[in-house]
Write an enzyme that holds these catalytic residues in place. Structure first.
Site, mmCIF file in Angstrom:
data_model
loop_
_atom_site.group_PDB
_atom_site.id
_atom_site.type_symbol
_atom_site.label_atom_id
_atom_site.label_comp_id
_atom_site.label_asym_id
_atom_site.label_seq_id
_atom_site.Cartn_x
_atom_site.Cartn_y
_atom_site.Cartn_z
ATOM 1 N N HIS A 194 0.583 -1.293 -0.086
ATOM 2 C CA HIS A 194 0.005 0.005 -0.059
ATOM 3 C C HIS A 194 0.669 1.161 -0.070
ATOM 4 O O HIS A 194 0.413 2.183 -0.283
ATOM 5 C CB HIS A 194 -0.848 0.041 1.083
ATOM 6 C CG HIS A 194 -2.079 -1.121 0.682
ATOM 7 N ND1 HIS A 194 -2.035 -2.191 1.174
ATOM 8 C CD2 HIS A 194 -3.240 -1.059 -0.228
ATOM 9 C CE1 HIS A 194 -3.166 -3.048 0.555
ATOM 10 N NE2 HIS A 194 -3.749 -2.153 -0.283
ATOM 11 N N ARG A 292 -12.050 1.699 -2.407
ATOM 12 C CA ARG A 292 -11.625 0.847 -1.258
ATOM 13 C C ARG A 292 -12.250 1.482 0.082
ATOM 14 O O ARG A 292 -11.750 2.175 0.623
ATOM 15 C CB ARG A 292 -10.114 0.999 -1.082
ATOM 16 C CG ARG A 292 -9.419 0.350 -2.255
ATOM 17 C CD ARG A 292 -7.792 0.290 -2.033
ATOM 18 N NE ARG A 292 -7.062 -0.599 -3.083
ATOM 19 C CZ ARG A 292 -6.425 -0.344 -4.173
ATOM 20 N NH1 ARG A 292 -6.262 0.780 -4.434
ATOM 21 N NH2 ARG A 292 -5.707 -1.275 -4.571
ATOM 22 N N GLU A 417 -9.581 -12.337 -7.080
ATOM 23 C CA GLU A 417 -8.134 -12.055 -6.577
ATOM 24 C C GLU A 417 -7.355 -13.555 -6.088
ATOM 25 O O GLU A 417 -6.269 -13.615 -5.698
ATOM 26 C CB GLU A 417 -8.337 -11.394 -5.439
ATOM 27 C CG GLU A 417 -8.958 -10.091 -5.584
ATOM 28 C CD GLU A 417 -9.037 -9.139 -4.438
ATOM 29 O OE1 GLU A 417 -8.244 -8.114 -4.130
ATOM 30 O OE2 GLU A 417 -10.077 -9.328 -3.641
ATOM 31 N N ASN A 440 -3.484 -7.404 -7.779
ATOM 32 C CA ASN A 440 -2.220 -7.505 -6.828
ATOM 33 C C ASN A 440 -2.385 -8.754 -5.806
ATOM 34 O O ASN A 440 -1.560 -9.327 -5.748
ATOM 35 C CB ASN A 440 -2.325 -6.343 -5.852
ATOM 36 C CG ASN A 440 -2.599 -4.806 -6.540
ATOM 37 O OD1 ASN A 440 -2.184 -4.758 -7.608
ATOM 38 N ND2 ASN A 440 -3.375 -3.867 -6.006
ATOM 39 N N ASP A 441 -3.528 -9.139 -5.380
ATOM 40 C CA ASP A 441 -3.763 -10.250 -4.757
ATOM 41 C C ASP A 441 -3.652 -11.396 -5.617
ATOM 42 O O ASP A 441 -2.937 -12.569 -5.215
ATOM 43 C CB ASP A 441 -5.015 -10.063 -3.935
ATOM 44 C CG ASP A 441 -4.718 -9.525 -2.666
ATOM 45 O OD1 ASP A 441 -3.619 -9.634 -2.044
ATOM 46 O OD2 ASP A 441 -5.711 -8.580 -2.469
ATOM 47 N N ARG A 451 3.008 -9.860 -1.119
ATOM 48 C CA ARG A 451 2.930 -8.704 -1.939
ATOM 49 C C ARG A 451 3.736 -7.532 -1.369
ATOM 50 O O ARG A 451 4.227 -6.545 -2.082
ATOM 51 C CB ARG A 451 1.580 -8.287 -2.431
ATOM 52 C CG ARG A 451 0.758 -7.891 -1.104
ATOM 53 C CD ARG A 451 -0.840 -7.635 -1.673
ATOM 54 N NE ARG A 451 -0.937 -6.133 -1.828
ATOM 55 C CZ ARG A 451 -2.080 -6.131 -2.055
ATOM 56 N NH1 ARG A 451 -3.209 -6.863 -2.335
ATOM 57 N NH2 ARG A 451 -2.483 -4.670 -2.589
ATOM 58 N N CYS A 488 -8.637 -3.861 -11.727
ATOM 59 C CA CYS A 488 -8.535 -2.543 -10.755
ATOM 60 C C CYS A 488 -7.121 -2.790 -9.873
ATOM 61 O O CYS A 488 -6.958 -1.992 -9.046
ATOM 62 C CB CYS A 488 -9.724 -2.642 -9.958
ATOM 63 S SG CYS A 488 -10.096 -3.976 -8.909
HETATM 64 C C1 PEP Z 1 -5.717 -6.168 -5.687
HETATM 65 O O1 PEP Z 1 -5.773 -7.141 -4.943
HETATM 66 O O2 PEP Z 1 -5.246 -5.969 -6.934
HETATM 67 C C2 PEP Z 1 -6.867 -5.038 -5.591
HETATM 68 C C3 PEP Z 1 -7.355 -4.068 -6.194
HETATM 69 O O3 PEP Z 1 -7.062 -4.958 -4.225
HETATM 70 P P1 PEP Z 1 -6.213 -4.273 -2.895
HETATM 71 O O4 PEP Z 1 -4.819 -3.814 -3.514
HETATM 72 O O5 PEP Z 1 -6.811 -3.284 -2.311
HETATM 73 O O6 PEP Z 1 -5.955 -5.435 -2.056
HETATM 74 MG MG MG Z 2 -6.709 -7.166 -3.092
#
Ligand code: PEP
Ligand code: MG
Length: 563
Positions: A194, A292, A417, A440-441, A451, A488
């Site tokens: 993040h 989010r 995810e 991302n996940d 991550r 996303c």
């Molecule tokens: C993701 O996992 O790609 C996502 C958009 O959610 P976050 O990054 O908030 O976990």
């Molecule tokens: Mg995620």
């Protein structure tokens, strides 16, 4: 600055927030350790020790107020709150009592006094309990002042600098001022942490996982390229001139994502804090592809009320009247714990009761949130879609869609995810109205690579062919059911990868608003068929590096635009 041609070897990392910056290094001070020596020698009287504590607290308060005056927005709020805590006499008087009754050193007395204040606040719960982190921050600053250490947190030298750190805590990122911090370089930290997401949102060029950055010393001149993931120590004049030329290019987004042959690819914004919604709309975002919601309530000990949720959600919907806003239900857990929803004793929080799974333990929080979203949607004029994070099965999808329907929310979707959801996209999308791939996940779980870990950054990239195949499987499921699939995750903000995603069948791309102009410019340079052909080439690549290199080589526009 070196004369032409004599610059040092570049330090490689992962570029997570594009852009170039030239400046001098300032390293993040190490965390303040717990003072070890507890007893005072005979050289310092009770009164002198007590006076030292009061003076140190006062210096800290003054310093924070000075910094607050020069700051804006969240950064200013955080600094003002901390200054107020430093001015609170409770900590100082408790510490002074301890030096008198227990012969403690001033630093040790402050540490223990803060411990007592923290326990008292925590026992009160609610708003008071949320202040414990501020007390710990003040404690660290006063102890640093007493022991002659640099103050913790992002340094404030009074001039712009390149921040070099091992990694940044969420509280540190909240005080980052884009006018002061020219670029961020971390030796650890993963590409989808993040911190990386926040740097991108603030438009600060950032390179993470740059192990060689530990050798950079304060005041060293560096050139940071947040697109390439490079830090050049002592750059040449030519390198600086080229970086400045590229940094001066200002691209904007006209609010219509499309390929060269006119195939529309709506480019949407990722929004966390409701304050970011209007700037996202002003940046041309065609809607919000990921709101989010958990970012509104991080640090809360108690669940937010329906009323305060309605107020927060309405602000985002109001900024996008007539446009789509995809509201994600609380994605609590792992690196985003919500104290009122997540357990603290799980051995593997990323694999634990997080995201939608929290509803199995406390369905009321989800029910209240859906009530709030429905009320906000009814009061505003956006097209409100709702989606659940961390969906893994068909049953979870059915349950979530049924809950949304019961709340009068007709467009209910799921995030993809977890690899199981990608592989089951057909049956899942027979139930859900849409899917949004959280790359991302999805990458974290497909590659079994945390991550947040810079040391695993080579694995944690959505260029991994296995991840691309999961995205392709999701798009096939969507096509079978006639349901749209968006992306996303951060992959959508990588202009070269965005081309591949469109070629795989992704309908919309949602990203930090800062990334919109670059993604739009690159998409506008290719036809939809070219996207498809490039996607096929990426899919058959055997490694992430090969996929990335092959696609980048086929897109000379990237070099022209300095991306
Ligand atoms: C993701 O996992 O790609 C996502 C958009 O959610 P976050 O990054 O908030 O976990
Ligand atoms: Mg995620």
């Amino acid at each position: 600055m070196s004369p032409t041609g004599t610059s040092h070897q570049a330090i490689r990392g992962i570029g997570v927030s594009p852009g170039r910056a030239v400046g001098t290094v300032l390293r993040m001070p190490p965390p303040v350790p717990e003072p070890s020596g507890t007893r005072r020698g005979p050289g310092l009287s009770d009164d002198d020790a007590a006076a030292q504590i009061a003076a140190a607290a006062e210096r800290v308060r003054e310093g924070l107020e000075r910094s607050a005056q020069g700051a804006v927005g969240t950064s200013r709020e955080v600094l003002e709150t901390t200054a107020m805590m430093a001015a609170d006499p409770t900590l100082v008087s408790t510490a002074q009592d301890l030096v008198r009754s227990g012969d403690l050193t001033p630093a040790r007395a402050v540490w223990e006094a803060a411990g007592q204040v923290i326990d008292q606040l925590a026992a009160l719960g609610g708003y008071m309990a949320e202040r414990t982190r501020d007390v710990a921050d003040v404690r660290d600053r006063v102890v640093a002042a007493l022991t002659g250490r640099p103050a913790p947190g992002v340094p404030d030298p009074g001039h712009p600098f390149v921040l070099v750190a091992r990694d940044l805590a969420p509280a540190d990122t909240a005080t980052l001022d884009p006018d002061r911090v020219l670029a961020i370089v971390t030796s650890e930290g993963g590409p989808t942490s993040h911190t990386a997401i926040l740097a991108r949102a603030l438009g600060i060029p950032a390179v993470v996982g740059a192990a060689g950055a530990v050798d950079l010393h304060d005041d060293a001149p560096v050139l940071v390229d947040g697109g390439k993931g490079e830090v050049v120590p002592d750059p040449s004049e030519e390198q600086v001139a080229r970086a400045q030329e590229l940094a001066a290019q200002v691209r904007t987004f006209d609010g219509h994502g499309r390929t060269r042959d006119g195939h529309p690819v709506p480019l949407l914004a990722n929004v966390g804090n409701p304050d970011g919604a209007q700037p996202a709309a002003d940046a041309g975002a065609e809607g919000v592809g990921l709101f989010r919601t958990e970012f509104c309530f991080l640090d809360r000990k108690q669940a937010p009320t329906v009323e305060e949720q309605v107020a927060a959600y309405r602000r985002v919907l109001a900024a996008f009247a007539g446009k789509k806003v995809v509201v994600r239900t609380l994605d609590a857990g792992a690196d985003k714990p919500l104290p009122f929803l997540t357990a603290t004793d799980e051995p593997n929080p990323a694999l634990g009761v997080r995201g939608l799974r929290t509803a199995t333990r406390d369905a009321q929080v989800l029910e209240d949130q859906l009530t709030a979203i429905a009320q906000a949607a009814a009061a505003e004029h956006a097209e409100t879609w709702v989606m659940a994070p961390m969906v893994a099965t068909v049953e979870e999808t059915e349950d979530f869609v049924a809950r949304c329907t019961a709340h009068g929310l007709p467009t209910a979707g799921v995030m993809v995810e977890v690899p199981s959801a990608a592989l089951l996209a057909g049956p899942i999308l027979a139930r859900a109205a849409f899917a949004s791939i959280g790359t991302n996940d999805l990458t974290q779980y497909a590659m079994a690579s945390d991550r947040l870990l810079g040391s695993l950054a080579g694995l944690s990239t959505s260029w991994q062919p296995a991840v691309l195949q999961l995205i392709a499987a999701t798009c096939r499921g969507g096509a079978q059911q006639g349901r749209p699939v968006g992306v996303c995750g951060e992959a959508a903000a990588d202009p070269a990868l965005a081309v591949v995603l469109v070629g795989l069948g992704v309908a919309t791309l949602s990203m930090s608003p800062r990334a919109l102009p670059d993604v739009a410019a690159v998409l506008a340079s290719v036809t939809r068929d070219e996207c498809r052909r490039l996607a096929e080439r990426a899919l058959v690549a055997e490694t992430a590096d090969a996929a990335r290199a092959e696609i980048r080589a086929a897109l000379p526009v990237l070099e022209e635009l300095g991306l």
